[in-house]
Design a protein around this motif. Sequence first.
Motif, mmCIF file in Angstrom:
data_model
loop_
_atom_site.group_PDB
_atom_site.id
_atom_site.type_symbol
_atom_site.label_atom_id
_atom_site.label_comp_id
_atom_site.label_asym_id
_atom_site.label_seq_id
_atom_site.Cartn_x
_atom_site.Cartn_y
_atom_site.Cartn_z
ATOM 1 N N GLU B 251 -6.420 9.713 -28.575
ATOM 2 C CA GLU B 251 -6.258 9.456 -29.853
ATOM 3 C C GLU B 251 -4.638 9.563 -30.078
ATOM 4 O O GLU B 251 -4.131 10.887 -30.003
ATOM 5 C CB GLU B 251 -7.009 10.279 -30.758
ATOM 6 N N ARG B 271 -6.678 14.866 -28.000
ATOM 7 C CA ARG B 271 -8.072 14.705 -28.506
ATOM 8 C C ARG B 271 -8.143 13.240 -28.265
ATOM 9 O O ARG B 271 -7.380 12.371 -28.026
ATOM 10 C CB ARG B 271 -8.169 14.700 -30.223
ATOM 11 N N GLY B 274 -12.981 8.853 -29.636
ATOM 12 C CA GLY B 274 -14.028 9.208 -30.031
ATOM 13 C C GLY B 274 -14.902 8.206 -30.718
ATOM 14 O O GLY B 274 -14.284 6.989 -30.705
ATOM 15 N N LYS B 282 -12.112 15.193 -33.895
ATOM 16 C CA LYS B 282 -12.072 14.350 -32.642
ATOM 17 C C LYS B 282 -12.606 14.993 -31.329
ATOM 18 O O LYS B 282 -12.000 16.368 -31.361
ATOM 19 C CB LYS B 282 -10.837 13.728 -32.425
#
Lengths: 155, 506
Positions: B251, B271, B274, B282
Motif C-alpha cells: 500500500e 502495509r 488488502g 491495512k
Amino acid sequence: MDAEFRRSLPPLHPEPHAVPQPAGLPPGYGHEKLVALPRDSRWVWLYWEMAPAKLARILGQGKILQPELHLALAETRKPVKEQGCYLEASTAWIEALPGETFYVELGLADFGRPFTVLLRSEPFRMPWGDELRERTRPSLELPDELKRVKPPKSE
Amino acid sequence: MAGAFTLVLSMHRPWLGADPCPEDEWLLASLAGCYLPLVDLLERLREDGVRAPVAVAISPTLTAMLDDPVRRARLHRALADREAACSRAPDRPGEALSFHRERFKAARLALEGSACDIPGRLRALEEDGCIDLLACAATNALLPLLPQPKALQAQLRLAAAEHRRRFRGAAAGLWLPECGWDRRVGPAAAEAGFEYVFLEHHALERARPRPRCGAYAPVRATGGVFAFARDPELVRAAARLGPYAHPDYAELAFDVGPEIGDGRPMGLHTRKVGTKGTLADKPPYEPAAARAAAETQAEEFAQAIEARAARLALELRTRPALTAAFEAELFGHEWLEGPYFLERLLRRLAAGTNAQPKLPEWVLAHAPEAEEVEPECSTWGPGGYLDPWLRDENAWVVPHAHGLTERMLELAARFGPKAEAYPSPLEERALDACARLTALAQASDWGLLAGSRRQASWAGESLAKLVSSFLTLRGQLEERAVDADALAKAERASRILPDADFRVYA
C-alpha cells in the motif's frame, strides 16, 4: 499512460480566466505573435503577444472596438467562425473541426468597417477524432450550435 | 512463432536543478526501486542465457542527474538515513522493515561502487545483444508543442550527439517523449540519423492510408522513418496492472517513514493493499507473498499476450508485431513489485514460442515490406493528443518555452556560423549554456507538473529559474559583456548535454 482517444470535452474554462503564474517569469518575450495549438480534434488553445504600447494604444482609443478571433480555412481563406475575446487576457480557446487546416486572426471589429487584423497565426491542422472518423472531409461550415457569435460572412 | 513481442522501457525523471529539493526523492525512489533492480534483472537474464531482449531509452536529463557527484552524495546520505531509520525502529513483527532496509542498502552500496553506472551497465548489455538502447529527445521535449522547426531539429540533433558521446555509437531507434508525433517529427528524426520510432496506436489506426495490419506491423512513416505502435489491447490490459492490482501488493499510501524517520515519507511501505478498511487497518506487508502475486500476474499476462499473438496471426495472415511501451518507473517506483512482474514475464515469454521477445531491428528485418503511411498526430497522454499539456491550469508554461526558443534562435543567428559577430570563448560558453537552458525549458515535464496540485509551485519555480538564467545571459550577450559569475551559475543550473553547441539552433 493510457491514450485511449475519447470524445473531446470542452476546456474547463472556454472563456479566458486568470491563472496565477509563479513570480520571476516575464510577461512576454518581445515578439508579436499569435500561436494556435490544437489541443485535440476539436479545441485549439491560442495565445498572443502584443507590444504593450500597441495594446495600450488600442485600449485607449475610446472607440467601441470589439476584439475578435476569426477562424478561417487555410485552403480557401474562408472564415468559418468569429468569436469575441479579451485582448489583455492573451489566451483563448476556439473550437474547430477535425481533420481540416485552419488559421486564426486576431483583430478589431468596428461597426460597419472591415475587420482590422492585428495578428495572424500560422496554419494548423486539426487531428481526427472518433466522431468524424468515417468522414473523408468535414463540412466547410461549423454546425449551427457551434457558431457562438455570428454566422460567417459571405465572400 | 506466431508473433513477436517488443517491450520498450523509457527511463526519465524531470530536471531537478542543482540545489537540493524535496523532489530529489523521485530520483532516489526511482534509483532504488526501479533503475537498479531493472538493470540487475536484465543482467540476470543475460547470465542465465535467457533471450529476452528489451528496448531501453534513458533520457539525457536522467543520465546527467545520475552523473552529478554532488547529487550522488546527497542520495547516498539519504539512503543511509533510511537504513538507519529502519534499524532504529522497534522491531514490529511483519512490518517488512528489513525488506526495505535491504533494498536501500543495495542502492547505497551501488552508489559507492561502479554498480550505479546505469548507462555503463546498459551499454554492456547492448554490446551483448540483450537490449537495444534508444536515444531520447534531448530534454524530453514534447515535440508537437515546439512550433519552430529548428527547435524540433535541435532536440533531435542534440539527442543523437549525446547518445554517441555517452554510448560510443549511434542509436538507430528514437524514443519520442510521451510518444509525441506530428508530421514534422519524421523528417526531423530521419535528418538526425534515426531509423525508427514508437507511436501511440491511434497514430496508425488513423493514419492515411490506414495500414493493413493497423498497429501490429511497423510502417514507413513520413520522412522515411519506421514507426512501431503500442498495442492498444496491451495498453488496456496493462492499465489493470500496477500497484493496486492485487491485495498483497504494498500500500503506497502507507509510509511508516514520518513515524520513524525525520518526519518525511521515506518509501517505507509496511502495509499491504488488502481488501478493505482504512489505511490504519491495512494488514502488514509480506514481501514474499507480494512477489508471488506479481509473478502469478506475469504468468497470466504472458498467456494473454501469447493468445493475442496467435489470434492476430490468424486474422492478419502474417506474424504480428506486438509492441508494449511503458515508463520504466512504473516497475519499481510506482509499483513496488513491478520488477518481479517484469522478470517473470520476460522469462515466460522467452520460454514460449507464440510471442517471443524481439528487438525492433529483428522485427524490421523479418516483417513484410512496410507500408508507407502518414501517421496521425498523437501522444500517449489521456485523450490521445495534447490535452494533458494544454489545460487552463498549465498551458501558461508553453509561451515561456516558445519565448526562450525564439530568443535562442536570434542568438544563434547573431553569433552563429554565418554571422559577423564571432563569440569570444566566454561568450561561446554563455551561448552553449543558453542552448541547454532553452532545451531544458522545453521539457514536457513542466506542463505536466504545473497541472498537478502537489508539484505545481515547484514546477513553476524551476521553470522561472531556467528562464531567469537564460534572460540574464542573453542580456549580457546582447551587450557583449558576459559576467563570469552569472555564467558559472547558469552552467551549474544546466549541467546537462556537455557537448551541446549553440550552433545547433543556427
